[in-house]
Design an enzyme around this catalytic site. Sequence first.
Site, PDB file in Angstrom:
ATOM      1  N   TYR A  33     -75.841   2.852  78.600  1.00  0.00           N
ATOM      2  CA  TYR A  33     -75.656   3.135  77.178  1.00  0.00           C
ATOM      3  C   TYR A  33     -75.399   1.822  76.458  1.00  0.00           C
ATOM      4  O   TYR A  33     -74.576   1.019  76.895  1.00  0.00           O
ATOM      5  CB  TYR A  33     -74.462   4.075  76.982  1.00  0.00           C
ATOM      6  CG  TYR A  33     -74.177   4.420  75.536  1.00  0.00           C
ATOM      7  CD1 TYR A  33     -75.035   5.239  74.809  1.00  0.00           C
ATOM      8  CD2 TYR A  33     -73.037   3.916  74.886  1.00  0.00           C
ATOM      9  CE1 TYR A  33     -74.774   5.559  73.486  1.00  0.00           C
ATOM     10  CE2 TYR A  33     -72.773   4.232  73.564  1.00  0.00           C
ATOM     11  CZ  TYR A  33     -73.634   5.057  72.866  1.00  0.00           C
ATOM     12  OH  TYR A  33     -73.368   5.366  71.548  1.00  0.00           O
ATOM     13  N   LYS A  82     -64.985  -3.099  72.034  1.00  0.00           N
ATOM     14  CA  LYS A  82     -63.791  -2.528  72.669  1.00  0.00           C
ATOM     15  C   LYS A  82     -62.611  -3.526  72.742  1.00  0.00           C
ATOM     16  O   LYS A  82     -62.018  -3.807  71.727  1.00  0.00           O
ATOM     17  CB  LYS A  82     -64.174  -1.908  74.003  1.00  0.00           C
ATOM     18  CG  LYS A  82     -65.201  -0.791  73.733  1.00  0.00           C
ATOM     19  CD  LYS A  82     -65.628   0.083  74.869  1.00  0.00           C
ATOM     20  CE  LYS A  82     -66.506   1.196  74.297  1.00  0.00           C
ATOM     21  NZ  LYS A  82     -67.771   1.399  74.947  1.00  0.00           N
ATOM     22  N   ASP A 140     -74.676  -6.396  78.691  1.00  0.00           N
ATOM     23  CA  ASP A 140     -73.887  -5.614  77.745  1.00  0.00           C
ATOM     24  C   ASP A 140     -72.502  -5.438  78.362  1.00  0.00           C
ATOM     25  O   ASP A 140     -72.295  -4.600  79.238  1.00  0.00           O
ATOM     26  CB  ASP A 140     -74.559  -4.261  77.476  1.00  0.00           C
ATOM     27  CG  ASP A 140     -73.767  -3.443  76.464  1.00  0.00           C
ATOM     28  OD1 ASP A 140     -72.663  -3.870  76.080  1.00  0.00           O
ATOM     29  OD2 ASP A 140     -74.267  -2.375  76.053  1.00  0.00           O
TER      30      ASP A 140
HETATM   31  C1  LIG Z   1     -69.110   1.595  73.990  1.00  0.00           C
HETATM   32  C2  LIG Z   1     -70.321   0.872  74.368  1.00  0.00           C
HETATM   33  C3  LIG Z   1     -71.286   0.489  73.413  1.00  0.00           C
HETATM   34  C4  LIG Z   1     -71.217   0.923  71.978  1.00  0.00           C
HETATM   35  O1  LIG Z   1     -70.118   0.404  71.298  1.00  0.00           O
HETATM   36  P1  LIG Z   1     -69.647   1.127  69.941  1.00  0.00           P
HETATM   37  O2  LIG Z   1     -68.507   0.281  69.479  1.00  0.00           O
HETATM   38  O3  LIG Z   1     -69.268   2.511  70.317  1.00  0.00           O
HETATM   39  O4  LIG Z   1     -70.798   1.091  69.009  1.00  0.00           O
HETATM   40  C5  LIG Z   1     -72.352  -0.288  73.835  1.00  0.00           C
HETATM   41  N1  LIG Z   1     -72.462  -0.662  75.110  1.00  0.00           N
HETATM   42  C6  LIG Z   1     -71.565  -0.312  76.055  1.00  0.00           C
HETATM   43  C7  LIG Z   1     -71.738  -0.804  77.451  1.00  0.00           C
HETATM   44  C8  LIG Z   1     -70.477   0.481  75.718  1.00  0.00           C
HETATM   45  O5  LIG Z   1     -69.614   0.846  76.665  1.00  0.00           O
END
Ligand SMILES: *Cc1c(COP(=O)(O)O)cnc(C)c1O
Length: 430
Positions: free
Chosen positions: A144, A267, A239
């Site tokens: 994701y 985060k 990511d």
């Molecule tokens: C949470 C997450 C996102 C998206 O971040 P948001 O702040 O919710 O837009 C993208 N990549 C990874 C790996 C994530 O865990």
Amino acid sequence: MNTFKSDNLFKEALRYIPGGVNSPVRAFKSVGSSPLFITKGIGSKIIDVDGNEFVDYIGSWGPHLFGHNPPFIKKAILDAIENGTSFGAPTELEVKIAKLISELVPSIEMVRMVNSGTEATMSAIRTARGYTGREKFIKFEGCYHGHADYFLIKAGSGALTLGIPTSPGVTKGNAADTLLADYNNIDSVKKLIKQNKNEIAAVIIEPIAGNMGVVRASDIFIKELRQICDQEKIVLIFDEVMTGFRVAQGGAQELFGIKPDLTTFGKIIGGGLPVGAFGGKKEIMEMVAPSGPVYQAGTLSGNPLAMAAGYAALSYIKNHSEIYTILEEKSAYLENGIKDNFKLLMKNYSLNRVGSMSTLFFVEEEVNSFKTAIKSDTVLYGKYFNEMLKRGIYLAPAQFEAAFISTEHSKEDLDKTIKANFESLSFINY
Ligand SMILES: *Cc1c(COP(=O)(O)O)cnc(C)c1O
């Protein structure tokens, strides 16, 4: 457990907010119950509107490495607010946080702050496309990367849980440039590269996936990915929105000993406020406006309150590298307790863990790919979730997520969790 006030609030929320929530997995839909409305978080605990208290393993889905409302972050926000909430002009703190990020994560030579993980990943892809002059990119099934159109193809997290990994509203044109590979399968990557020679701008990956539940990429896989990207002049994007500052000071890339070309953060980097960032090689990052032609902007980017919270979090991390040992000890303690329960109950479920992030899969085989992750019995997970909740343990209301431990989780919290785990597993297997 009395949930009268939460239930009433949810009924009202359903009238005014789609699905009653501002982000899908919060709705408890996949576990067949309705969400709790939270009023307060302190350390490892959260309290709902009906006064129920829980040991929290969601931690706002990742940001709360130090538990809820740590005094040093609260103070940083309160101090910042004295001077105003937003200027839309450069501040000293933005320079300090950029410098600090590059110290903690050596692959980051330059960084741009944004407001969410989604913004970070979509900007990183645009930058990679601008830099290479190519349009396609490779993502992995079950990973994701936020909710930009071209990422919502076989996506993880809520998209997977709710059965909409490929979302309506994403055009064929948008989807056409997203190539899908199998996680931990280098041949699937090689095949796509061969079929799309000199057309691939980037490979984006969660080096430790958290959004199909926790699944670690193998060292050899990540190493080969780096080699192929070098050979083919493809931008390798890690990511690390979830893993950045979570699994080590320098993120997953520190554990693998591999430098990606670009990295995305979110985060933890915001200390609990809405922040994201993308950064990496100077040569690539200089493509970003105004130093280069790739447009990227944000009215509230680098917001002073968010930067104050993020800077406080990252400074703490820099000055207290021992927290990763502490987190590992706590997490291993919990893992061992749960695995002892498995033995007593003669279950052989898969428990994947990297540092303070873990997932219990209801499948009795090793989970190392998307295909094995989705074999997990999600109905059983739903039952388990509800039993744990009744016993004061707040887990993610969805199978394909990570559970997070913070520095504030006490031995008492962990023992309570191990006991609840034993009782819940006994109950659902009866
Ligand atoms: C949470 C997450 C996102 C998206 O971040 P948001 O702040 O919710 O837009 C993208 N990549 C990874 C790996 C994530 O865990």
